[in-house]
Write a protein that holds these residues in place. Structure first.
Motif, mmCIF file in Angstrom:
data_model
loop_
_atom_site.group_PDB
_atom_site.id
_atom_site.type_symbol
_atom_site.label_atom_id
_atom_site.label_comp_id
_atom_site.label_asym_id
_atom_site.label_seq_id
_atom_site.Cartn_x
_atom_site.Cartn_y
_atom_site.Cartn_z
ATOM 1 N N LEU A 153 32.115 36.477 36.041
ATOM 2 C CA LEU A 153 32.612 37.093 37.270
ATOM 3 C C LEU A 153 33.911 36.442 37.727
ATOM 4 O O LEU A 153 34.839 37.120 38.183
ATOM 5 C CB LEU A 153 31.555 36.996 38.372
ATOM 6 N N VAL A 154 33.977 35.121 37.592
ATOM 7 C CA VAL A 154 35.198 34.408 37.994
ATOM 8 C C VAL A 154 36.357 34.798 37.082
ATOM 9 O O VAL A 154 37.484 35.001 37.549
ATOM 10 C CB VAL A 154 34.965 32.886 37.966
ATOM 11 N N TYR A 155 36.080 34.913 35.771
ATOM 12 C CA TYR A 155 37.122 35.398 34.851
ATOM 13 C C TYR A 155 37.628 36.771 35.296
ATOM 14 O O TYR A 155 38.834 37.039 35.293
ATOM 15 C CB TYR A 155 36.569 35.506 33.430
ATOM 16 N N ALA A 156 36.695 37.649 35.652
ATOM 17 C CA ALA A 156 37.080 39.002 36.080
ATOM 18 C C ALA A 156 37.909 38.959 37.359
ATOM 19 O O ALA A 156 38.885 39.703 37.503
ATOM 20 C CB ALA A 156 35.828 39.850 36.296
ATOM 21 N N ILE A 157 37.534 38.081 38.282
ATOM 22 C CA ILE A 157 38.282 37.963 39.538
ATOM 23 C C ILE A 157 39.691 37.441 39.278
ATOM 24 O O ILE A 157 40.660 37.885 39.911
ATOM 25 C CB ILE A 157 37.527 37.043 40.519
ATOM 26 N N LEU A 158 39.818 36.499 38.342
ATOM 27 C CA LEU A 158 41.151 36.004 37.971
ATOM 28 C C LEU A 158 42.034 37.137 37.457
ATOM 29 O O LEU A 158 43.206 37.268 37.844
ATOM 30 C CB LEU A 158 41.032 34.922 36.894
ATOM 31 N N GLY A 159 41.480 37.970 36.578
ATOM 32 C CA GLY A 159 42.248 39.088 36.046
ATOM 33 C C GLY A 159 42.623 40.091 37.118
ATOM 34 O O GLY A 159 43.757 40.586 37.167
ATOM 35 N N LEU A 160 41.673 40.401 38.017
ATOM 36 C CA LEU A 160 41.940 41.350 39.096
ATOM 37 C C LEU A 160 42.978 40.807 40.062
ATOM 38 O O LEU A 160 43.882 41.541 40.499
ATOM 39 C CB LEU A 160 40.638 41.653 39.844
ATOM 40 N N ALA A 161 42.888 39.520 40.383
ATOM 41 C CA ALA A 161 43.861 38.909 41.296
ATOM 42 C C ALA A 161 45.268 38.942 40.702
ATOM 43 O O ALA A 161 46.246 39.225 41.404
ATOM 44 C CB ALA A 161 43.452 37.471 41.613
ATOM 45 N N GLY A 162 45.374 38.683 39.399
ATOM 46 C CA GLY A 162 46.674 38.742 38.741
ATOM 47 C C GLY A 162 47.254 40.145 38.769
ATOM 48 O O GLY A 162 48.454 40.332 39.019
ATOM 49 N N ASP A 163 46.410 41.146 38.547
ATOM 50 C CA ASP A 163 46.876 42.531 38.570
ATOM 51 C C ASP A 163 47.348 42.929 39.966
ATOM 52 O O ASP A 163 48.371 43.595 40.120
ATOM 53 C CB ASP A 163 45.758 43.460 38.105
ATOM 54 N N LEU A 164 46.603 42.524 40.991
ATOM 55 C CA LEU A 164 47.002 42.831 42.364
ATOM 56 C C LEU A 164 48.320 42.144 42.718
ATOM 57 O O LEU A 164 49.143 42.709 43.456
ATOM 58 C CB LEU A 164 45.901 42.396 43.334
ATOM 59 N N LEU A 165 48.518 40.925 42.202
ATOM 60 C CA LEU A 165 49.775 40.213 42.459
ATOM 61 C C LEU A 165 50.963 40.961 41.870
ATOM 62 O O LEU A 165 51.999 41.120 42.526
ATOM 63 C CB LEU A 165 49.695 38.802 41.872
ATOM 64 N N VAL A 166 50.812 41.444 40.636
ATOM 65 C CA VAL A 166 51.906 42.184 39.998
ATOM 66 C C VAL A 166 52.159 43.494 40.734
ATOM 67 O O VAL A 166 53.306 43.930 40.898
ATOM 68 C CB VAL A 166 51.599 42.441 38.515
ATOM 69 N N ARG A 167 51.099 44.154 41.204
ATOM 70 C CA ARG A 167 51.278 45.391 41.975
ATOM 71 C C ARG A 167 52.068 45.132 43.258
ATOM 72 O O ARG A 167 52.929 45.933 43.645
ATOM 73 C CB ARG A 167 49.915 45.991 42.323
ATOM 74 N N ALA A 168 51.788 43.997 43.903
ATOM 75 C CA ALA A 168 52.538 43.646 45.109
ATOM 76 C C ALA A 168 54.000 43.382 44.796
ATOM 77 O O ALA A 168 54.902 43.788 45.543
ATOM 78 C CB ALA A 168 51.904 42.427 45.774
ATOM 79 N N ILE A 169 54.253 42.709 43.662
ATOM 80 C CA ILE A 169 55.637 42.469 43.235
ATOM 81 C C ILE A 169 56.342 43.796 42.944
ATOM 82 O O ILE A 169 57.512 43.989 43.292
ATOM 83 C CB ILE A 169 55.666 41.551 42.006
ATOM 84 N N GLU A 170 55.622 44.720 42.308
ATOM 85 C CA GLU A 170 56.204 46.025 41.993
ATOM 86 C C GLU A 170 56.641 46.762 43.253
ATOM 87 O O GLU A 170 57.697 47.394 43.282
ATOM 88 C CB GLU A 170 55.197 46.874 41.217
ATOM 89 N N LYS A 171 55.819 46.715 44.288
ATOM 90 C CA LYS A 171 56.154 47.428 45.527
ATOM 91 C C LYS A 171 57.431 46.906 46.149
ATOM 92 O O LYS A 171 58.207 47.666 46.735
ATOM 93 C CB LYS A 171 54.996 47.314 46.514
ATOM 94 N N ARG A 172 57.652 45.609 46.026
ATOM 95 C CA ARG A 172 58.866 45.012 46.597
ATOM 96 C C ARG A 172 60.064 45.187 45.660
ATOM 97 O O ARG A 172 61.149 45.581 46.080
ATOM 98 C CB ARG A 172 58.643 43.529 46.886
ATOM 99 N N ALA A 173 59.865 44.874 44.395
ATOM 100 C CA ALA A 173 60.991 44.881 43.458
ATOM 101 C C ALA A 173 61.450 46.284 43.103
ATOM 102 O O ALA A 173 62.618 46.493 42.758
ATOM 103 C CB ALA A 173 60.608 44.126 42.184
ATOM 104 N N LEU A 174 60.528 47.256 43.167
ATOM 105 C CA LEU A 174 60.869 48.632 42.784
ATOM 106 C C LEU A 174 60.896 49.560 43.991
ATOM 107 O O LEU A 174 60.608 50.756 43.883
ATOM 108 C CB LEU A 174 59.858 49.153 41.753
#
Length: 271
Positions: free
Chosen positions: A239-260
């Motif tokens: 579950l922690v591995y899955a949360i790490l992956g989900l958190a990373g994906d959400l971080l990139v999505r947040a970067i996308e909203k700002r950068a793009l």
């Protein structure tokens, strides 16, 4: 006795169930319920898979003792360092191959050969080269995350509209200015897509890398739990591995909203 509120409550409950049935959370919730019922009825033995309530109790116990946080921190740094190295190398290679014909001729064939080699198959060689410490674990993560970044950035650079480059030249922009103001912004969406892929691959490789004689980290907890048939601890770590992956994906999505923010689709969504 009054039943005036019954129709209202019934309608509210019906609306809630209707909304839940259309929700993306419906199937996971149903799976958890079936999992708990199967464990309670003895259909799923504890040695095969611990019940959700046992998993939650174990998680809270590991958090209270600090065991989960300390090992999570070790795994997090392994993934972060490996990802940082892989992304940096992938960006450098992608820029050299994408912006130069000579770089393309030298770099792209090597990267394509690398792509055909399963990264997991390199773990014995990395152990021979780097021993069984932290280096082979980080090297596996770094090596696996290079290609998604390289490929997406390379395709993003080569996919920039030629008409934009011609327009920039007509305004008197030089090669450096065209790269900075036209090519790199045009390739940024592809780069961020590659980053999302690299993040997910980094988590997968972290799971594999931590099976190499780990003395701390989530993989260490999983290996110990496997020896003692503690499926509850194994599920907690997964579950922690899955949360790490989900958190990373959400971080990139947040970067996308700002950068793009300049992209038409995002501008229309905000307006």
């Amino acid at each position: 006795m009054s039943f005036k509120g019954v129709p209202v409550r019934f309608a509210t409950s019906k609306l809630w169930f209707s909304h839940l049935s259309r929700s993306r959370w419906m199937s996971p919730i149903l799976l958890l319920i079936l999992w708990q019922l199967g464990s309670g009825a003895g259909l799923i033995p504890v040695r095969t898979l611990a019940a959700p309530t046992s998993v939650l109790a174990t998680m809270f116990g590991m958090i209270q003792s600090g065991e989960l946080q300390s090992n999570l921190l070790v795994s997090f740094w392994r993934a972060l360092i490996g990802l940082a190295i892989g992304v940096s190398v992938g960006i450098a290679l992608g820029l050299m191959a994408g912006l130069s014909r000579q770089g393309d001729a030298v770099i792209d064939p090597i990267i394509q050969i690398k792509r055909t080699i399963p990264v997991v198959a390199l773990s014995p060689l990395f152990i021979v080269w780097f021993g069984i410490g932290e280096t082979p674990k980080i090297a596996l993560i770094a090596f696996a995350t290079i290609f998604p970044i390289y490929l997406n950035l390379y395709q993003g650079i080569r996919g920039v509209d030629v008409r934009l480059i011609d327009a920039a030249r007509s305004f008197g922009l030089g090669r450096t200015e065209i790269i900075r103001h036209v090519i790199l912004p045009g390739a940024l969406p592809s780069l961020l897509t590659g980053l999302r892929y690299s993040l997910s691959i980094a988590v997968v490789m972290l799971v594999i890398a931590e099976q190499i004689n780990a003395s701390e980290g989530l993989g260490f907890l999983i290996n110990n739990a496997r020896d003692f048939m503690r499926t509850d601890i194994i599920v907690v770590c997964l579950l922690v591995y899955a949360i790490l992956g989900l958190a990373g994906d959400l971080l990139v999505r947040a970067i996308e909203k700002r950068a793009l923010a300049w992209q038409p689709s995002l501008v229309e969504a905000r307006s």
